[in-house]
Each structure stands twice: as structure tokens, then as C-alpha cells.
Design a protein around this motif. Structure first.
Motif, PDB file in Angstrom:
ATOM      1  N   LEU A  89       0.833  -1.213   0.000  1.00 39.02           N
ATOM      2  CA  LEU A  89       0.000   0.000   0.000  1.00 39.02           C
ATOM      3  C   LEU A  89       0.862   1.254   0.000  1.00 39.02           C
ATOM      4  O   LEU A  89       0.528   2.245  -0.661  1.00 39.02           O
ATOM      5  N   ILE A  90       1.960   1.220   0.714  1.00 38.73           N
ATOM      6  CA  ILE A  90       2.896   2.355   0.703  1.00 38.73           C
ATOM      7  C   ILE A  90       3.466   2.524  -0.703  1.00 38.73           C
ATOM      8  O   ILE A  90       3.500   3.632  -1.251  1.00 38.73           O
ATOM      9  N   ARG A 149       2.146   1.459  -3.493  1.00 35.48           N
ATOM     10  CA  ARG A 149       1.029   1.916  -4.346  1.00 35.48           C
ATOM     11  C   ARG A 149       0.856   3.427  -4.239  1.00 35.48           C
ATOM     12  O   ARG A 149       0.744   4.123  -5.256  1.00 35.48           O
ATOM     13  N   ASP A 150       0.838   3.938  -3.009  1.00 30.88           N
ATOM     14  CA  ASP A 150       0.648   5.375  -2.826  1.00 30.88           C
ATOM     15  C   ASP A 150       1.780   6.184  -3.443  1.00 30.88           C
ATOM     16  O   ASP A 150       1.555   7.245  -4.016  1.00 30.88           O
ATOM     17  N   LYS A 196      -0.183   7.352  -6.640  1.00 29.66           N
ATOM     18  CA  LYS A 196      -0.697   8.623  -6.126  1.00 29.66           C
ATOM     19  C   LYS A 196       0.398   9.668  -5.936  1.00 29.66           C
ATOM     20  O   LYS A 196       0.122  10.774  -5.486  1.00 29.66           O
ATOM     21  N   LYS A 229       2.731  10.061  -3.770  1.00 29.16           N
ATOM     22  CA  LYS A 229       2.981  10.543  -2.414  1.00 29.16           C
ATOM     23  C   LYS A 229       4.466  10.417  -2.133  1.00 29.16           C
ATOM     24  O   LYS A 229       5.082   9.404  -2.478  1.00 29.16           O
ATOM     25  N   GLU A 257       2.168  12.790   3.682  1.00 25.25           N
ATOM     26  CA  GLU A 257       1.323  12.388   2.549  1.00 25.25           C
ATOM     27  C   GLU A 257       1.001  10.896   2.602  1.00 25.25           C
ATOM     28  O   GLU A 257      -0.138  10.493   2.394  1.00 25.25           O
ATOM     29  N   ILE A 258       2.002  10.094   2.895  1.00 21.31           N
ATOM     30  CA  ILE A 258       1.785   8.649   2.933  1.00 21.31           C
ATOM     31  C   ILE A 258       0.888   8.274   4.115  1.00 21.31           C
ATOM     32  O   ILE A 258      -0.006   7.443   3.989  1.00 21.31           O
ATOM     33  N   SER A 306      -3.081   8.383   3.846  1.00 19.51           N
ATOM     34  CA  SER A 306      -3.789   7.525   2.897  1.00 19.51           C
ATOM     35  C   SER A 306      -5.105   7.044   3.502  1.00 19.51           C
ATOM     36  O   SER A 306      -5.315   7.117   4.711  1.00 19.51           O
ATOM     37  N   ASP A 307      -5.980   6.551   2.663  1.00 17.14           N
ATOM     38  CA  ASP A 307      -7.297   6.078   3.096  1.00 17.14           C
ATOM     39  C   ASP A 307      -7.207   5.013   4.177  1.00 17.14           C
ATOM     40  O   ASP A 307      -8.084   4.910   5.027  1.00 17.14           O
ATOM     41  N   GLU A 308      -6.165   4.207   4.157  1.00 19.17           N
ATOM     42  CA  GLU A 308      -6.041   3.095   5.107  1.00 19.17           C
ATOM     43  C   GLU A 308      -5.564   3.534   6.488  1.00 19.17           C
ATOM     44  O   GLU A 308      -5.617   2.768   7.431  1.00 19.17           O
TER      45      GLU A 308
END
Length: 139
Positions: A25-26, A28-29, A33, A35, A40-41, A44-46
Motif C-alpha cells: 500500500l505504501i 502503491r501510494d 498517487k 505521495k 502524505e503517505i 492515505s485512506d487506510e
């Protein structure tokens, strides 16, 4: 520096590095995205906890998937960027996205991602090109 892994299996070794709940997920962001900073990281939504994020960033850096540089205007703040090795995880990120979109909708609300019906190689090139374009602004 040689690291300890559970076994010599490449799948097991890869999972030892990126198979936890947060690492992909990191990545991915950062990759999708764009980030770059801790804040910023962490936004994230999570909602990764700061202590976990810090540990994962150190882990990813130790395996040379990311590196950090200091912000010129603020020497206390770091910018995290993916290395070529980190960027090479793009196909895995794309495959997870495709698989989740196709197979997890019945269990949860999955965000519709535009363009996933394209050829995978085009998606991978677009994601990598977008990231490399963003990184070139730091060169």
C-alpha cells in the motif's frame, strides 16, 4: 549485506519483504498517487499508524525499494522515492488491482479504477511513466 529469510523460496523471501499488510500500500501510494512525504503517505485512506509507517519505510529502504532525500527548503523533512527495484513492482500492483476488482466486489465496496480494461502492458507503462515523470522534477 545478507538478510535472514524464512527459506530460500523466492515467493517466501518476497513475502518477507512486501507481504505484510502495509508495504504494497505504501508502494502503491508512492507509485500511483505520487505521495512523497511521511505526512502524505500517512494520510492515505487506510490510515497507517505513524510508528508502523516509520518501520515500513525503514524496511523498504533497507531492501533498496525506496530511498530518501532531504527537502531543500526544510532539512528536517524527507522525500521518499522509489528505486528502479521499487518501480519494478508495478506489475504486481496492477495485478492486485485487477484481481481485487474482479474478485472482491461481492464482499466489499471496491473503487472502480478507470482504464483497468486496457492491456496490462499499457497500464504498467503509463503508471511507470507517470511516476518517472514526477521523479524527474527532483533531478
Amino acid at each position: 549485506m545478507e538478510k535472514e529469510f524464512r527459506s530460500g523460496c523466492p515467493i517466501s523471501s518476497t513475502l518477507d519483504v512486501i507481504g505484510d499488510k502495509w508495504s504494497l500500500l505504501i508502494i502503491r501510494d508512492m507509485l500511483v498517487k505520487h505521495k512523497k512525504t511521511f505526512k502524505e503517505i500517512s494520510d492515505s485512506d487506510e490510515r497507517i499508524a505513524p510508528s508502523i509507517l516509520s518501520a515500513r519505510l525503514k524496511l523498504l529502504e533497507s531492501y533498496k525499494l525506496i530511498f530518501k532525500i532531504k527537502v531543500l527548503e526544510n532539512k528536517k523533512e524527507n522525500i521518499y522515492l522509489l528505486t528502479p527495484k521499487g518501480i519494478s513492482l508495478t506489475p504486481i500492483i496492477v495485478e492486485f488491482s485487477l484481481w481485487g476488482t474482479d474478485n472482491m466486489r461481492e464482499f466489499t465496496k471496491i473503487d472502480k479504477i478507470e482504464g483497468l480494461n486496457l492491456d496490462k502492458s499499457h497500464i504498467i507503462k503509463a503508471v511507470q511513466g507517470g511516476y518517472n515523470g514526477m521523479v524527474n522534477t527532483f533531478s
